[in-house]
Structure formats: C-alpha cells, structure tokens
Scaffold this active site. Structure first.
Site, PDB file in Angstrom:
ATOM      1  N   SER A 119      -2.665   0.738  -1.107  1.00 43.19           N
ATOM      2  CA  SER A 119      -2.806   1.786  -0.103  1.00 43.19           C
ATOM      3  C   SER A 119      -2.698   3.176  -0.706  1.00 43.19           C
ATOM      4  O   SER A 119      -2.771   4.167   0.024  1.00 43.19           O
ATOM      5  CB  SER A 119      -1.737   1.613   0.987  1.00 43.19           C
ATOM      6  N   HIS A 140      -9.009  -1.828   0.908  1.00 42.86           N
ATOM      7  CA  HIS A 140      -7.766  -1.555   1.628  1.00 42.86           C
ATOM      8  C   HIS A 140      -7.881  -1.881   3.117  1.00 42.86           C
ATOM      9  O   HIS A 140      -8.522  -1.165   3.882  1.00 42.86           O
ATOM     10  CB  HIS A 140      -7.370  -0.084   1.448  1.00 42.86           C
ATOM     11  N   GLU A 152     -10.856   0.480   4.216  1.00 41.56           N
ATOM     12  CA  GLU A 152     -11.238   1.528   3.278  1.00 41.56           C
ATOM     13  C   GLU A 152     -11.789   0.885   2.008  1.00 41.56           C
ATOM     14  O   GLU A 152     -11.150   0.016   1.420  1.00 41.56           O
ATOM     15  CB  GLU A 152     -10.034   2.392   2.900  1.00 41.56           C
ATOM     16  N   ASN A 190      -3.791   6.994   4.555  1.00 39.69           N
ATOM     17  CA  ASN A 190      -2.408   7.288   4.174  1.00 39.69           C
ATOM     18  C   ASN A 190      -2.215   8.709   3.664  1.00 39.69           C
ATOM     19  O   ASN A 190      -1.098   9.225   3.694  1.00 39.69           O
ATOM     20  CB  ASN A 190      -1.916   6.270   3.151  1.00 39.69           C
TER      21      ASN A 190
END
Length: 291
Positions: A119, A140, A152, A190
C-alpha cells in the site's frame, strides 16, 4: 498472456480476500503462508464469507463450491513458481517483501508476472531485487477485498505494457475498477487517506476531541461511513504507522510526521481490531473508546 493460475503469498486479511475474489472469478489459486493455522483460518473465513454471499443472493451455492475447490494451500513458497501471476500480500515491511521475492525468483517460469499488494512501498525498488523488473508491478487491493471495487495498478520504472495489460485484464475479469497510479510513496488512496487518519490521531493527542467525538464529527459532518479512528483500527495501526513512515521518509516533508500517539499505540501492541484493542476496545459486546 493468458493467466490461469495465481499464487498468493500471505493468508492474512488481504491475502484471503484476494484469493476469495480470484477463485470466484474462475482462477486456480495457490495460497501460501508460513503458518498452517493461518491457512486454515483463511479457508474458514473464505467459506464463511461466501456463505454470506449465498444467503444474500450474490452468488449461488454452486459458485461457492466451485470457487473453494479452486483454492489450494501450501506452506512451501517455491511451489508458487509454477503459477502465471504471483501477488505478494505479506506484512507491510520492505525487508520481508524483498526476501520473499528473492526466494521466489529461482523457481519462476519465464512468463510469470510478479506483483505486490503493498500500500505504500516503492514498486521500482522491490522490482530491482528480482530478475524481471519489466514483469513486476504493484497490484493494490482495498480492504475488504470482496466488497471494495477499486484496485490500484502501479507501474515501476521498468514495467512493460504487456504486464500492465495482463494485470488490467485480471481486474476487469473480477468486475472491479482499476486506477493507474504512479510509483510515488503511498500511491493515490493512501497518499490522501493516511494523512487524514494521522491528523485525526493528532486531534486526539492534542485533546481537541475524544475518540467518539472525532469519529462522530467526521461521520455526521463529512458523511464518511466510518470515522477516521475507527477506520485506522480496521486497517491496523501498525499498517497506518508503516505507511506514514514511508510518506515521511520518501517525501521528506514534516507534514507527514507520524503522530507520537500512533507510535505509542503500536509500541503497546494495540493495533486495532486484529489485537482487540486500538482506539477502541473490542473485547466486550460493543466497542468502547480507549481514550
């Protein structure tokens, strides 16, 4: 390339969620973990979660039976070498991930694609420790994997177009949506989400509000489905801290400095739901704020 068999490293909440959706999509899955207990727990959880999907009419009982039959488990990492695509979903520590890829490399088929569910960690740096940086990328998934629609896809500096296309086709087959992200610390989700959580912890640390008032304010004032501290517990406070450290180190900006209170909770082993204590205590009938 035609991806049929997928190897997954790590049977934790991300690994078993990825195995769950991949098996339902028709892929043959080889799930690896160093712990047999973790593998057994993952199979039990996938069975339970698929039963819930059956009860809600999202899948049929036959879908469940066929998906579970496609999942095999192993404690031997090298057995994954015969799969077409490998997704590493181990703990968010770069040294651990690098060691996994180094162990895998001698056993891979020439066409096997390597990916990481990281992440936050540099895809380019992870890829450089393998023999195939052009066939390496970030893959991800969001937690919980069976529910969340976004994936992702992160290219390293050497990732080639066929590798990206093959991974995008997998995401499409899962019925999820791919977002292409550049290889910068924490990528898209994130990069935005973790500083918000960290700021919520600072708000608690500085006494601006209590756990309950902070979470209620964001749920009722910003229409978030979960408060930031509740979400941090769900993600895992150790993971939140690891991502903030990657942001702080990688971008060299003090605005990403992890809150000392977040560090203290992790040092105490209060990591959230997975340890039954974090910003909430989950050992009773209902979660209770710990501060």
């Amino acid at each position: 390339m035609d991806i049929k068999a997928i190897g997954i490293v790590g049977a934790g909440q991300m690994g078993n969620g990825i195995a769950h959706v991949m098996a339902l999509a028709g892929y043959d899955i080889l799930l690896n973990d160093i712990s047999q207990d973790a593998l057994d727990a993952a199979m039990a959880l996938m069975t339970k979660n698929m039963e819930r999907q059956v009860s809600r009419g999202k899948i049929t009982g036959e879908d469940q039976a066929q998906a579970l039959a496609r999942i095999k488990t192993t404690q031997t990492l090298t057995e994954l070498g015969q799969t077409d695509l490998i997704i590493e979903a181990a703990t968010e520590r770069e040294a651990v991930k690098q060691a996994i890829f180094e162990d895998l490399v001698p056993h891979l088929q020439p066409h096997t694609i390597l990916t990481s569910n990281t992440s936050s960690i540099s895809i380019t740096r992870l890829a450089s420790r393998t023999d195939r940086p052009e066939k390496f990328m970030g893959f991800h998934f969001m937690n919980p994997v069976p529910v969340m629609q976004l994936v992702e896809l992160i290219r390293g500096i050497a990732t080639d177009e066929p590798t990206f296309t093959a991974c995008k086709e997998v995401v499409d087959r899962l019925g999820k949506t791919a977002a292409s992200a550049e290889d910068f610390p924490a990528f898209i989700v994130n990069r935005i989400l973790m500083p918000m959580i960290n700021e919520a912890v600072y708000t608690l640390y500085e006494g601006v509000g209590s756990v309950q008032s902070i979470d209620s304010s964001m749920k009722l004032g910003a229409n978030h489905p979960m408060g930031p501290l509740e979400l941090a517990d769900f993600i895992g406070l150790d993971t939140c801290l690891a991502i903030m450290n990657v942001l702080h180190d990688g971008l060299a900006d003090t605005k990403y400095r992890p809150c000392p209170l977040l560090t203290k909770y992790v040092e105490a082993g209060w990591l959230g739901r997975k340890t039954q204590r974090g910003f909430y205590d989950y050992r009773g009938e209902t979660p209770t704020p710990t501060r």
